[in-house]
Design a protein around this motif. Structure first.
Motif, PDB file in Angstrom:
ATOM      1  N   GLN A 176       0.837  -1.207   0.000  1.00 37.84           N
ATOM      2  CA  GLN A 176       0.000   0.000   0.000  1.00 37.84           C
ATOM      3  C   GLN A 176       0.875   1.261   0.000  1.00 37.84           C
ATOM      4  N   ASP A 177       1.991   1.190   0.755  1.00 40.35           N
ATOM      5  CA  ASP A 177       2.915   2.330   0.842  1.00 40.35           C
ATOM      6  C   ASP A 177       3.899   2.367  -0.335  1.00 40.35           C
ATOM      7  N   GLN A 178       3.812   1.370  -1.231  1.00 37.84           N
ATOM      8  CA  GLN A 178       4.749   1.231  -2.360  1.00 37.84           C
ATOM      9  C   GLN A 178       6.193   1.247  -1.857  1.00 37.84           C
ATOM     10  N   ASP A 179       6.428   0.474  -0.794  1.00 39.88           N
ATOM     11  CA  ASP A 179       7.733   0.409  -0.135  1.00 39.88           C
ATOM     12  C   ASP A 179       8.355  -0.962  -0.430  1.00 39.88           C
ATOM     13  N   ALA A 180       9.093  -1.031  -1.546  1.00 37.76           N
ATOM     14  CA  ALA A 180       9.657  -2.308  -1.992  1.00 37.76           C
ATOM     15  C   ALA A 180      10.708  -2.840  -1.026  1.00 37.76           C
ATOM     16  N   GLU A 181      11.476  -1.942  -0.409  1.00 37.01           N
ATOM     17  CA  GLU A 181      12.540  -2.386   0.500  1.00 37.01           C
ATOM     18  C   GLU A 181      11.945  -3.116   1.707  1.00 37.01           C
ATOM     19  N   THR A 182      10.913  -2.515   2.311  1.00 33.47           N
ATOM     20  CA  THR A 182      10.270  -3.160   3.457  1.00 33.47           C
ATOM     21  C   THR A 182       9.606  -4.464   3.034  1.00 33.47           C
ATOM     22  N   PHE A 183       8.952  -4.440   1.864  1.00 40.13           N
ATOM     23  CA  PHE A 183       8.300  -5.670   1.379  1.00 40.13           C
ATOM     24  C   PHE A 183       9.323  -6.785   1.220  1.00 40.13           C
ATOM     25  N   ASP A 184      10.476  -6.473   0.619  1.00 43.71           N
ATOM     26  CA  ASP A 184      11.498  -7.506   0.384  1.00 43.71           C
ATOM     27  C   ASP A 184      12.037  -8.065   1.698  1.00 43.71           C
ATOM     28  N   ASP A 185      12.217  -7.198   2.693  1.00 40.26           N
ATOM     29  CA  ASP A 185      12.659  -7.674   4.014  1.00 40.26           C
ATOM     30  C   ASP A 185      11.632  -8.643   4.595  1.00 40.26           C
ATOM     31  N   LEU A 186      10.361  -8.239   4.523  1.00 37.81           N
ATOM     32  CA  LEU A 186       9.285  -9.086   5.069  1.00 37.81           C
ATOM     33  C   LEU A 186       9.181 -10.388   4.286  1.00 37.81           C
ATOM     34  N   LEU A 187       9.326 -10.289   2.967  1.00 36.41           N
ATOM     35  CA  LEU A 187       9.243 -11.486   2.119  1.00 36.41           C
ATOM     36  C   LEU A 187      10.325 -12.496   2.504  1.00 36.41           C
ATOM     37  N   SER A 188      11.537 -11.999   2.720  1.00 34.85           N
ATOM     38  CA  SER A 188      12.642 -12.883   3.089  1.00 34.85           C
ATOM     39  C   SER A 188      12.325 -13.635   4.388  1.00 34.85           C
ATOM     40  N   THR A 189      11.815 -12.891   5.368  1.00 30.52           N
ATOM     41  CA  THR A 189      11.475 -13.523   6.657  1.00 30.52           C
ATOM     42  C   THR A 189      10.332 -14.513   6.493  1.00 30.52           C
ATOM     43  N   VAL A 190       9.299 -14.105   5.762  1.00 30.86           N
ATOM     44  CA  VAL A 190       8.122 -14.975   5.590  1.00 30.86           C
ATOM     45  C   VAL A 190       8.495 -16.249   4.828  1.00 30.86           C
ATOM     46  N   GLN A 191       9.319 -16.104   3.803  1.00 35.88           N
ATOM     47  CA  GLN A 191       9.711 -17.302   3.040  1.00 35.88           C
ATOM     48  C   GLN A 191      10.537 -18.256   3.904  1.00 35.88           C
ATOM     49  N   THR A 192      11.370 -17.699   4.790  1.00 33.63           N
ATOM     50  CA  THR A 192      12.135 -18.559   5.706  1.00 33.63           C
ATOM     51  C   THR A 192      11.189 -19.269   6.672  1.00 33.63           C
ATOM     52  N   ILE A 193      10.235 -18.522   7.220  1.00 36.77           N
ATOM     53  CA  ILE A 193       9.274 -19.133   8.149  1.00 36.77           C
ATOM     54  C   ILE A 193       8.488 -20.236   7.440  1.00 36.77           C
ATOM     55  N   LEU A 194       7.995 -19.925   6.240  1.00 34.53           N
ATOM     56  CA  LEU A 194       7.165 -20.901   5.513  1.00 34.53           C
ATOM     57  C   LEU A 194       7.958 -22.156   5.170  1.00 34.53           C
ATOM     58  N   LYS A 195       9.220 -21.972   4.773  1.00 34.08           N
ATOM     59  CA  LYS A 195      10.048 -23.122   4.398  1.00 34.08           C
ATOM     60  C   LYS A 195      10.182 -24.083   5.584  1.00 34.08           C
ATOM     61  N   GLN A 196      10.476 -23.520   6.749  1.00 33.87           N
ATOM     62  CA  GLN A 196      10.665 -24.361   7.937  1.00 33.87           C
ATOM     63  C   GLN A 196       9.337 -24.919   8.433  1.00 33.87           C
ATOM     64  N   HIS A 197       8.321 -24.080   8.427  1.00 33.94           N
ATOM     65  CA  HIS A 197       6.986 -24.474   8.894  1.00 33.94           C
ATOM     66  C   HIS A 197       6.437 -25.604   7.999  1.00 33.94           C
ATOM     67  N   ASP A 198       6.519 -25.408   6.691  1.00 35.14           N
ATOM     68  CA  ASP A 198       5.990 -26.401   5.752  1.00 35.14           C
ATOM     69  C   ASP A 198       6.742 -27.723   5.878  1.00 35.14           C
ATOM     70  N   ALA A 199       8.063 -27.639   6.030  1.00 36.14           N
ATOM     71  CA  ALA A 199       8.861 -28.864   6.139  1.00 36.14           C
ATOM     72  C   ALA A 199       8.455 -29.660   7.384  1.00 36.14           C
ATOM     73  N   LYS A 200       8.207 -28.927   8.468  1.00 34.08           N
ATOM     74  CA  LYS A 200       7.792 -29.593   9.713  1.00 34.08           C
ATOM     75  C   LYS A 200       6.449 -30.300   9.510  1.00 34.08           C
ATOM     76  N   GLU A 201       5.522 -29.602   8.868  1.00 29.74           N
ATOM     77  CA  GLU A 201       4.206 -30.197   8.622  1.00 29.74           C
ATOM     78  C   GLU A 201       4.320 -31.404   7.693  1.00 29.74           C
ATOM     79  N   GLU A 202       5.148 -31.269   6.655  1.00 25.07           N
ATOM     80  CA  GLU A 202       5.232 -32.327   5.645  1.00 25.07           C
ATOM     81  C   GLU A 202       5.973 -33.566   6.142  1.00 25.07           C
ATOM     82  N   THR A 203       6.845 -33.384   7.130  1.00 23.43           N
ATOM     83  CA  THR A 203       7.586 -34.556   7.628  1.00 23.43           C
ATOM     84  C   THR A 203       6.990 -35.125   8.914  1.00 23.43           C
ATOM     85  N   GLU A 204       6.363 -34.261   9.740  1.00 29.41           N
ATOM     86  CA  GLU A 204       5.920 -34.738  11.056  1.00 29.41           C
ATOM     87  C   GLU A 204       4.403 -34.833  11.215  1.00 29.41           C
ATOM     88  N   LEU A 205       3.659 -33.954  10.537  1.00 33.33           N
ATOM     89  CA  LEU A 205       2.210 -33.906  10.772  1.00 33.33           C
ATOM     90  C   LEU A 205       1.412 -34.683   9.722  1.00 33.33           C
TER      91      LEU A 205
END
Lengths: 152, 148
Positions: free
Chosen positions: A95-124
């Protein structure tokens, strides 16, 4: 129909693609498209994927494992809470057209999702596919229905 | 100082009963950081991003994001306010959080919009320590002390 582990893993891949498309739109400055794609992603993951997990899969796992305070589902539920906040912050960055902040958030979210998804796919999911009488097909139907309803 | 499963839990801090500790300062601001069990669960931190000074945050929003090789997450602020200071040392050396989570590795100082109610959603004292012990048990955490 496939078992729950295959359906959920496929949904992870579908959602990753949607998030990637939104990120690509941000990188090209197509802010309106990025906002739309992020909302499609958010709807799919929060109102579809996470909803099915929190209302059906986690309770089924906890029921089989003897309690609602299991470390695995506690960690996964916490991941969902954190991700919901990050998705709001990503939408605000667009909304703020702030690509730098978006990219920072994207990096964190993709790391969280990668680990979260792997846990679900191997353990749950494999555990539930083996433990549920219908191999999770009923829950899988809800995910597939949500995929069909996803706006383009 | 309370200790449970090797995790240090100072009794004079306020806690959100999840990741965050808060310390009220004399000037009305609040210093924020993450707890010993939270830093243990995160693993050796390799990246820290902290919101810039002057940023206004609504309650529940992240003042910082942290990443290790095995974990990433945010540091939520339990009240609305403005970032008035951030720990620049963490941007260079995020691992400091693993070494001194309650002292040198404070993350930011925030001026609350409503000082009267800034601590409404956090706990202190025996109630907080008991809830944090339950948190440590729930996530099956055993704290290890990092020396460097």
């Amino acid at each position: 129909m496939a078992d729950i582990d295959q359906i959920m893993q496929h949904d992870h891949e579908r959602l990753d693609q949607l998030l990637g498309q939104s990120a690509h739109a941000v990188s090209t400055g197509a802010w309106q498209e990025a906002a739309h794609l992020l909302e499609v992603f958010r709807h799919g993951i929060v109102d579809g994927h996470m909803m099915v997990e929190e209302s059906t899969l986690f309770p089924a796992f906890e029921h089989k494992e003897g309690g609602d305070d299991h470390p695995l589902t506690a960690l996964l539920r916490k991941g969902h809470r954190d991700l919901r906040i990050f998705f709001e912050e990503m939408a605000e960055a667009i909304q703020d057209q702030d690509a730098e902040t978006f990219d920072d958030l994207l990096s964190t979210v993709q790391t969280i999702l990668k680990q979260h998804d792997a846990k679900e796919e191997t353990e749950l999911y494999p555990y539930l596919a083996a433990a549920l009488p219908d191999r999770g097909k009923a829950a899988g139907k809800r995910i597939l229905a949500d995929e069909t309803e996803t706006p383009s | 100082m309370s200790e449970y499963r090797g995790c240090e839990l100072p009794e004079d801090l306020f806690y959100d009963l999840d990741y965050v500790w808060l310390r009220p300062e004399d000037d009305g601001t609040l210093t924020i950081g993450i707890t010993d069990p939270a830093q243990t669960m995160s693993g050796r931190l390799q990246k820290a991003r902290i919101k810039k000074i002057g940023t206004h945050l609504d309650a529940g929003r992240h003042v910082a994001t942290l990443e290790s090789g095995k974990w990433a997450g945010g540091v939520p602020v339990p009240f609305a306010g403005e970032v008035i200071a951030r720990n620049e040392a963490l941007l260079e050396d995020p691992h400091l959080i693993n070494v001194a989570p309650y002292s040198d590795a404070w993350i930011a100082r925030i001026k609350p919009d409503d000082p009267q109610h800034a601590l409404d959603n956090v706990k202190i004292g025996p109630e907080a320590i008991e809830a944090l012990e339950a948190w440590i048990k729930r996530y099956d955490v055993q704290c290890m002390r990092c020396s460097e």
